[in-house]
Design a protein around this motif. Sequence first.
Motif, short mmCIF file in Angstrom:
data_model
loop_
_atom_site.label_atom_id
_atom_site.label_comp_id
_atom_site.label_asym_id
_atom_site.label_seq_id
_atom_site.Cartn_x
_atom_site.Cartn_y
_atom_site.Cartn_z
N VAL A 1 0.61 -1.25 -0.07
CA VAL A 1 -0.39 -0.11 0.19
C VAL A 1 0.70 1.21 0.26
O VAL A 1 0.43 2.56 -0.49
N GLY A 2 2.25 1.08 0.71
CA GLY A 2 2.91 1.91 1.47
C GLY A 2 3.28 2.59 -0.30
O GLY A 2 3.53 3.90 -0.30
N ALA A 3 3.70 1.63 -0.91
CA ALA A 3 4.44 1.78 -2.20
C ALA A 3 3.50 2.28 -3.30
O ALA A 3 4.30 2.95 -4.21
N ALA A 4 2.40 1.90 -3.35
CA ALA A 4 1.25 2.43 -4.30
C ALA A 4 0.32 3.84 -3.92
O ALA A 4 0.06 3.45 -5.35
N ARG A 5 0.88 4.64 -3.00
CA ARG A 5 0.35 4.81 -3.03
C ARG A 5 -1.00 5.58 -3.31
O ARG A 5 -1.51 6.37 -4.38
N PRO A 6 -1.57 4.41 -3.10
CA PRO A 6 -3.68 4.50 -3.45
C PRO A 6 -4.37 5.80 -3.22
O PRO A 6 -4.00 6.51 -2.27
N GLY A 7 -5.00 6.67 -4.46
CA GLY A 7 -5.70 7.86 -4.52
C GLY A 7 -6.74 7.84 -2.98
O GLY A 7 -7.19 6.68 -2.74
N ARG A 8 -7.67 8.74 -3.65
CA ARG A 8 -8.83 8.56 -2.37
C ARG A 8 -9.71 7.96 -2.61
O ARG A 8 -10.54 7.24 -1.95
N GLU A 9 -10.02 7.58 -4.42
CA GLU A 9 -11.43 6.83 -4.44
C GLU A 9 -10.51 5.34 -3.94
O GLU A 9 -11.92 4.29 -3.72
#
Length: 494
Positions: free
Chosen positions: A216-224
């Motif tokens: 999750v930290g590597a992907a930096r998911p957006g707010r959606e």
Amino acid sequence: MRVARPSAGTVTVGRALPGAAAALVLVLLLLVIVRLPWAGDLGMHAATVERLRHSLLHPGNPLVDADTPSPYYSPWMLVLGIVAKATGLSVFVVLRIGALAGLALLVTGVWRYVRTLSGHPAAPALAVLSLLFLWGPLLLNWSGFLGLNSLALTVSYPSVFALGLSFHLWAWLTRALRAEDAGWGVWLGLGALWAVILLVHQFSGVVASLGALAAVGAARPGRELLPRLGAAVLLGLAVLWVWPYYDFFALFSAGAGLEAVHRPLYQHLLGRFGLALLGVVALALRGRRDRRDPLVIFFVLGAVVFVAGGVSGHYAWGRALPAALIPAQLAAALEAVSAGRRAVRTAWACVLGAALLVGAWAQVGTVGYVVGRAALPGVVAAKYRAPWTGYRWITPWVKYGDVVMARGVPARQIPAYGAYTVAPGYPDVFLADAGRRDEAVRRYFAAGTSDGVRSGIVREYGVRWVVDRAAGVRDPGLRRVAEGPGGQVLYAVR
């Protein structure tokens, strides 16, 4: 000046060699499963399946005659218990089936996760070899640690199944984070899978959680994506909450009794894990190329937890060490196929190959679990550690549910055959009178204990049999019944 390029045949051989080596190792592990060498916690897991075979809903304590929950009653053990009950197969045959499933899940999980990190054909095989051999000259056999010798002895344990699920979780999560159209069903499935891993093997569940955080930290998911990620976590927590066989969250207050057991994980670090330092170098190179590399983040999280455990004295936190070892070992493998220039990749592959050979030689005694010590050359036999001898020899007399007075290793093995012991052979966080039981066993076998005190202990715990050395306890209330390996004797209580 024209630089000669490697021929297509050379490249093909270079790609095929890791695959062939990994295949040979997997064949070795399959042959080990056939033999199923006994060491460590095998008796605990066999006893757990045995209790579930007799009662799926109310199995009771797996080791002693007490009605208590147990963290060993996990979803995977429940499946194996159902298999044992439905088929009537021996517990050890069922454990072999579980070992095959766990090994298959581990290999396919490594393949899927590595594929999210590299598309090179040799990457998955190199990853398998690195996970098995990049350790050190001193063997560490511990549940949840994937060295070849350790895996050979623990392949039927829930930890292998949980780690296999963990690799699949990381692969699935990585793909979901990259895909813009991953639906709610995918994320809820990820949450349920995370919970199952934690229930199957709690320490491997910590490793799985740290790897998921790294993804999750590597992907930096957006707010959606945040609502779906939050829903996955909430569903996972709900599954943990409703699991009926034990209170998962009660385990957070049960670490004090496990610290002494896990202190050895902080000893001989260089001897046990020195070859993994090659992976630390690889992680540094990956970190220079990408500060948000998932393996780098994964390693940092695992190292922080491990170091914090050593500094604070919470040595059970040392079980998070695979969260630092796995990314380092994978990084070492991937650097051989993903470093920039061909010369750099070739040089790294040579260094990695040498390290793998050193690691393989350190664990070459594993072959003895298939062929036996007598068939090994002397230099290899010196590295072989003989597995334990079982207690099947007591089963003509000792029946399911009988209570046996035993201490040490016998207490860790006898419950596998359906009997109970007075005190558990392993730490039991849900057994309130575990300390009292340990003291009762100590007093019974103490040389100065009176016959009256021994008789009182026998009556209190319903002891029907005693297993001890021939020159051990002297109790006129015992009748010698049978002799076993290593000078062991089975006594019947008169």
